[in-house]
Design an enzyme around this catalytic site. Structure first.
Site, PDB file in Angstrom:
ATOM      1  N   LYS A   1      -0.561   4.821   4.513  1.00  0.00           N
ATOM      2  CA  LYS A   1      -1.464   3.880   5.194  1.00  0.00           C
ATOM      3  C   LYS A   1      -0.894   3.531   6.560  1.00  0.00           C
ATOM      4  O   LYS A   1       0.283   3.173   6.692  1.00  0.00           O
ATOM      5  CB  LYS A   1      -1.660   2.607   4.362  1.00  0.00           C
TER       6      LYS A   1
ATOM      7  N   HIS B   1       0.841  -1.199   0.000  1.00  0.00           N
ATOM      8  CA  HIS B   1       0.000   0.000   0.000  1.00  0.00           C
ATOM      9  C   HIS B   1       0.874   1.246   0.000  1.00  0.00           C
ATOM     10  O   HIS B   1       2.088   1.178   0.184  1.00  0.00           O
ATOM     11  CB  HIS B   1      -0.927   0.023   1.226  1.00  0.00           C
TER      12      HIS B   1
END
Length: 273
Positions: free
Chosen positions: A166, A162
């Site tokens: 995040k 990600h």
């Protein structure tokens, strides 16, 4: 007999000026079955009382940015929330008081917070999912079938990627994949998971699920489940190239949830897997 035409679902968006909030609003405006009813932000946002459409670049939509979820000001059927756990619980409490349903895309809840969400599902209807992409939910089906066939003969690894911003790790989706595998194998996920190997100097144990987390650049989301045995491996991978897959799934969930009274649901219910 003509079927009664279903009314459009009126949707409120929490975190309206975040990346996911903006994507959801744009998708609502394109969907013939939905209407944007509220665009919610944190207090002291400088754009409060401005038209959300003008601020995000799609032109006036007639919905003013607000920091308050007020039924008199915002008449809605379903709230979609992709914010953070503390904000989600606040909105969940307000939705319960207003008898409005909620779609939760926030991840990183503690077990205690999950229990709170479960308790609210006795009063309103909730769809909660770590990932609203149809592709990821198909991946979960493939993972369950693959685990049934070769789970006891493989070393299983979950690798997730990600963007740098995040916060939770492993991702909620990676944990959902792990839970699906553990359920098939009748394992306790907490006991069977390997999250770090820096202090683990022994060879890989059997009957374990390894998790690897990558945070880099602007990666939207990639999840790979590896089944490795002597001489071969199977990799099942899903890649999200933008946030539209998540927004479409969340809106589909909101439309589906509109007709529900109470209960806690996930995307398998929505997609009728």
């Amino acid at each position: 007999m003509n079927k009664t035409k279903q009314k459009k679902t009126r949707i409120a968006i929490a975190g309206a000026m975040g990346r996911m909030g903006i994507t959801l609003i744009k998708e609502i405006q394109k969907n013939k079955n939905t209407i944007l009813s509220a665009a919610l932000v944190l207090k002291n946002n400088p754009f409060i009382t401005k038209d959300i459409g003008e601020i995000i670049g799609i032109g006036r939509v007639g919905v003013l940015i607000s920091d308050t979820l007020d039924e008199k000001q915002h008449d809605f059927d379903v709230l979609i929330d992709f914010t953070k756990s503390s904000s989600t619980l606040k909105y969940l409490k307000q939705c319960s008081m207003l008898k409005k349903n909620i779609v939760i895309g926030t991840t990183g809840f503690s077990q205690e917070e999950k229990s709170i969400i479960q308790s609210y599902s006795k009063k309103i209807a909730i769809v909660m999912s770590s990932n609203f992409s149809i592709g990821i939910n198909l991946l979960l089906q493939l993972v369950q079938k693959t685990t049934e066939t070769i789970g006891d003969k493989s070393d299983i690894e979950i690798i997730e990627y990600h963007h740098r911003n995040k916060l939770d790790a492993p991702s909620g989706t990676a944990l959902s994949i792990g839970e699906a595998i553990a359920k098939v194998m009748n394992w306790d996920l907490k006991k069977q998971s390997i999250y770090s190997r820096e202090k683990n100097k022994k060879i890989r144990e059997q009957n374990k699920i390894g998790f690897s987390t990558i945070r880099a650049g602007d990666i939207i989301g990639k999840h790979t489940v590896m089944y490795a045995s002597d001489g071969e491996q199977i990799n099942i991978t899903h890649i999200a190239s933008n946030r539209h897959a998540f927004s479409k799934g969340a809106i589909q969930a909101a439309i589906w949830l509109h007709q529900k009274k109470i209960g806690l649901f996930n995307m398998e219910h929505v997609l009728s897997f």
